[in-house]
Design a protein around this motif. Structure first.
Motif, PDB file in Angstrom:
ATOM      1  N   ASP A 278       0.928  -1.149   0.118  1.00  0.00           N
ATOM      2  CA  ASP A 278      -0.295  -0.381   0.529  1.00  0.00           C
ATOM      3  C   ASP A 278       0.892   1.323  -0.024  1.00  0.00           C
ATOM      4  O   ASP A 278       0.462   2.535  -0.184  1.00  0.00           O
ATOM      5  CB  ASP A 278      -0.933  -0.332   0.974  1.00  0.00           C
ATOM      6  N   SER A 279       1.941   1.292   1.004  1.00  0.00           N
ATOM      7  CA  SER A 279       2.660   2.540   0.479  1.00  0.00           C
ATOM      8  C   SER A 279       3.870   3.140  -0.717  1.00  0.00           C
ATOM      9  O   SER A 279       4.685   3.647  -0.817  1.00  0.00           O
ATOM     10  CB  SER A 279       4.194   2.380   1.766  1.00  0.00           C
ATOM     11  N   LEU A 280       3.525   1.786  -1.358  1.00  0.00           N
ATOM     12  CA  LEU A 280       4.357   1.936  -3.204  1.00  0.00           C
ATOM     13  C   LEU A 280       3.384   2.394  -4.001  1.00  0.00           C
ATOM     14  O   LEU A 280       2.275   3.065  -4.037  1.00  0.00           O
ATOM     15  CB  LEU A 280       4.693   0.124  -3.551  1.00  0.00           C
ATOM     16  N   ASP A 281       3.791   3.478  -4.795  1.00  0.00           N
ATOM     17  CA  ASP A 281       3.824   4.711  -5.881  1.00  0.00           C
ATOM     18  C   ASP A 281       3.136   3.939  -6.963  1.00  0.00           C
ATOM     19  O   ASP A 281       4.678   3.409  -7.596  1.00  0.00           O
ATOM     20  CB  ASP A 281       4.276   5.838  -6.058  1.00  0.00           C
ATOM     21  N   ALA A 282       2.081   3.341  -7.235  1.00  0.00           N
ATOM     22  CA  ALA A 282       1.754   2.805  -9.138  1.00  0.00           C
ATOM     23  C   ALA A 282       2.248   4.061  -9.837  1.00  0.00           C
ATOM     24  O   ALA A 282       2.496   2.861 -11.272  1.00  0.00           O
ATOM     25  CB  ALA A 282       0.052   2.496  -8.966  1.00  0.00           C
ATOM     26  N   THR A 283       2.440   5.330 -10.078  1.00  0.00           N
ATOM     27  CA  THR A 283       2.633   5.599 -11.168  1.00  0.00           C
ATOM     28  C   THR A 283       4.501   6.228 -10.966  1.00  0.00           C
ATOM     29  O   THR A 283       4.857   6.272 -12.280  1.00  0.00           O
ATOM     30  CB  THR A 283       2.674   7.161 -10.713  1.00  0.00           C
ATOM     31  N   ASP A 284       5.292   5.186 -10.107  1.00  0.00           N
ATOM     32  CA  ASP A 284       6.334   5.017 -10.195  1.00  0.00           C
ATOM     33  C   ASP A 284       6.848   3.802 -11.113  1.00  0.00           C
ATOM     34  O   ASP A 284       6.177   2.930 -10.355  1.00  0.00           O
ATOM     35  CB  ASP A 284       7.116   5.453  -9.091  1.00  0.00           C
ATOM     36  N   GLU A 285       7.467   3.572 -11.668  1.00  0.00           N
ATOM     37  CA  GLU A 285       8.147   2.173 -12.526  1.00  0.00           C
ATOM     38  C   GLU A 285       8.767   1.634 -11.793  1.00  0.00           C
ATOM     39  O   GLU A 285       7.838   0.287 -12.113  1.00  0.00           O
ATOM     40  CB  GLU A 285       9.031   2.685 -13.622  1.00  0.00           C
ATOM     41  N   TYR A 286       9.386   1.621 -10.855  1.00  0.00           N
ATOM     42  CA  TYR A 286      10.118   0.537  -9.851  1.00  0.00           C
ATOM     43  C   TYR A 286       8.767   0.052  -9.020  1.00  0.00           C
ATOM     44  O   TYR A 286       9.268  -0.929  -8.460  1.00  0.00           O
ATOM     45  CB  TYR A 286      11.482   0.686  -9.980  1.00  0.00           C
ATOM     46  N   GLU A 287       8.057   1.071  -8.369  1.00  0.00           N
ATOM     47  CA  GLU A 287       7.990   1.071  -7.341  1.00  0.00           C
ATOM     48  C   GLU A 287       6.206   0.026  -7.610  1.00  0.00           C
ATOM     49  O   GLU A 287       6.490  -0.556  -7.090  1.00  0.00           O
ATOM     50  CB  GLU A 287       7.599   2.481  -6.626  1.00  0.00           C
ATOM     51  N   ALA A 288       5.983   0.357  -9.094  1.00  0.00           N
ATOM     52  CA  ALA A 288       5.129  -0.066  -9.476  1.00  0.00           C
ATOM     53  C   ALA A 288       5.467  -1.959 -10.291  1.00  0.00           C
ATOM     54  O   ALA A 288       4.177  -2.802  -9.535  1.00  0.00           O
ATOM     55  CB  ALA A 288       4.665   0.042 -10.952  1.00  0.00           C
TER      56      ALA A 288
END
Length: 150
Positions: free
Chosen positions: A67-77
């Motif tokens: 939940d804490s990861l940003d889905a708009t950032d390629e690596y975090e997604a």
């Protein structure tokens, strides 16, 4: 289990949201805000809520990081998708590996461990002048035999 569902389950176990809030040391408004996504629920509070709800702590930690990861950032997604795949591989109802994916050392239908069966299936002929391998084709015997040339 999403945080909203975990809070609902924990609230039911505690009696209501006010009692749940008192149990974890926050206000009832914080519980409502966690549930509706207006306030970020920290990891320690989330674990406390999960324990009251009867949800596995490890699953809760993975869900927190997902939940804490940003889905708009390629690596975090990509990391988010990886965590989701791990969670999906072990459904919360069972938290067991699927039958088709037995871990190493799991027993076969004949009651023999995978490792022992693998070692015993290797056909090793003793070299002239060496002793016969012990029953079951021990891997350590083969290593000793190969490391001591005659």
């Amino acid at each position: 289990m999403p945080l909203k569902d975990t809070i609902e389950t924990a609230s039911a176990a505690a009696g209501n949201q006010s009692k749940l809030a008192a149990m974890i040391g926050v206000t009832p408004q914080n519980i409502s805000d966690y549930k509706n996504g207006r306030l970020t629920c920290g990891l320690k509070k989330r674990i406390q809520i999960a324990e009251i709800a009867g949800v596995d702590r490890l699953r809760t930690i993975f869900e927190y990081f997902e939940d804490s990861l940003d889905a708009t950032d390629e690596y975090e997604a990509q990391a988010k998708a990886t965590i989701r795949a791990m969670l999906d591989a072990f459904p919360p109802e069972t938290d067991q590996a699927p039958e088709s994916k037995k871990p190493l050392g799991a027993k076969s239908s004949q009651g023999v461990s995978w490792r022992k069966r693998m070692d015993s299936n290797v056909d090793v002929a003793p070299q002239p002048g060496t002793k016969k391998p012990p029953e079951g084709g021990s891997l350590s015997w083969r290593k000793r035999r190969d490391s001591n040339p005659r």
